[in-house]
Write a protein that holds these residues in place. Structure first.
Motif, PDB file in Angstrom:
ATOM      1  N   ASP A  26      -2.264 -28.021  20.371  1.00 44.05           N
ATOM      2  CA  ASP A  26      -2.900 -28.767  19.581  1.00 44.05           C
ATOM      3  C   ASP A  26      -2.948 -27.815  17.853  1.00 44.05           C
ATOM      4  O   ASP A  26      -4.112 -27.589  17.866  1.00 44.05           O
ATOM      5  CB  ASP A  26      -3.986 -29.604  19.730  1.00 44.05           C
ATOM      6  N   THR A  36      -4.924 -29.273  13.627  1.00 39.00           N
ATOM      7  CA  THR A  36      -4.085 -30.390  13.410  1.00 39.00           C
ATOM      8  C   THR A  36      -2.962 -29.802  14.695  1.00 39.00           C
ATOM      9  O   THR A  36      -2.276 -28.868  14.711  1.00 39.00           O
ATOM     10  CB  THR A  36      -4.175 -30.899  12.882  1.00 39.00           C
ATOM     11  N   ASP A  37      -2.280 -30.488  14.830  1.00 41.02           N
ATOM     12  CA  ASP A  37      -0.726 -30.709  15.061  1.00 41.02           C
ATOM     13  C   ASP A  37      -0.283 -31.755  15.324  1.00 41.02           C
ATOM     14  O   ASP A  37      -0.136 -32.804  13.626  1.00 41.02           O
ATOM     15  CB  ASP A  37      -0.877 -30.703  17.326  1.00 41.02           C
ATOM     16  N   ARG A  41      -5.479 -34.343  15.061  1.00 43.31           N
ATOM     17  CA  ARG A  41      -6.300 -34.271  14.528  1.00 43.31           C
ATOM     18  C   ARG A  41      -7.906 -33.522  15.220  1.00 43.31           C
ATOM     19  O   ARG A  41      -8.418 -34.637  15.355  1.00 43.31           O
ATOM     20  CB  ARG A  41      -7.148 -34.201  12.789  1.00 43.31           C
ATOM     21  N   TRP A  42      -8.381 -32.659  14.613  1.00 44.29           N
ATOM     22  CA  TRP A  42      -9.625 -31.849  15.880  1.00 44.29           C
ATOM     23  C   TRP A  42     -11.181 -31.262  14.732  1.00 44.29           C
ATOM     24  O   TRP A  42     -10.761 -30.352  14.299  1.00 44.29           O
ATOM     25  CB  TRP A  42     -10.075 -31.263  16.805  1.00 44.29           C
ATOM     26  N   TYR A  53     -11.872 -35.554  18.217  1.00 41.92           N
ATOM     27  CA  TYR A  53     -10.576 -35.996  17.769  1.00 41.92           C
ATOM     28  C   TYR A  53     -10.531 -36.800  16.928  1.00 41.92           C
ATOM     29  O   TYR A  53     -11.323 -37.599  17.185  1.00 41.92           O
ATOM     30  CB  TYR A  53     -10.048 -36.267  19.246  1.00 41.92           C
TER      31      TYR A  53
END
Length: 162
Positions: A26, A36-37, A41-42, A53
């Motif tokens: 992530d 983010t990945d 997104r966190w 999340y």
């Protein structure tokens, strides 16, 4: 010769590890309050060190995001397939033959991760000046470099022992 084969397999497994890590982890983009990945997104809520999340924002074009996701996953699959083909060719090729099929499959993996990284770099986070690319993004570039190296190595490599 056995040490060389073990080294080649270890290098290939390292490549697969980098590609899977980059695809799953992530850490593609960071700011002070979010990361983010390829999948989500966190966001930090109220500076409480609580990460929540959230889905990828709708400002990201879904077709580009799905292309990045698909090519990253394809890269992982082709890298694993290339290792299987290499082992199969190792057992079946005659002396002096090249590992061309393994190399081509590995270069396809290289192409896939390159496309994923290029699209991600070009289409995401353009206007975001306060963020930086994370370690998963960097590991994906290392994975690209290793897939390129191993793909070329397989094409050049000849089997020396029956």
């Amino acid at each position: 010769m056995l040490k060389a084969l073990a080294g080649i397999c270890l290098l290939h497994l390292t490549t697969i590890f980098f590609l899977f890590w980059a695809t799953i982890d992530d850490a593609w983009w960071f700011t002070r309050t979010l990361y983010t990945d390829l999948w989500g997104r966190w966001v930090m809520e109220n500076n409480d060190d609580v990460w929540v999340y959230m889905d990828i924002p709708t400002s990201y074009r879904k077709d580009y995001l799905q292309a990045v996701q698909a090519f990253a996953v394809l890269s992982c699959l082709f890298a694993v397939l290339s290792l299987c083909v290499f082992i199969f060719q190792l057992l079946t090729l005659g002396k002096g033959k090249r590992f061309t099929i393994s190399g081509v499959v590995q270069l396809i993996s290289c192409f896939c991760i390159m496309v994923a990284l290029s699209v991600y770099t070009d289409h995401f986070h353009r206007g975001e000046k306060d963020g930086w690319y994370g370690w998963s993004y960097i590991m994906a570039w290392f994975g690209w470099l290793l897939t390129l190296f191993t793909g070329i190595m397989y094409i050049v490599l000849r089997k020396r022992v029956d």
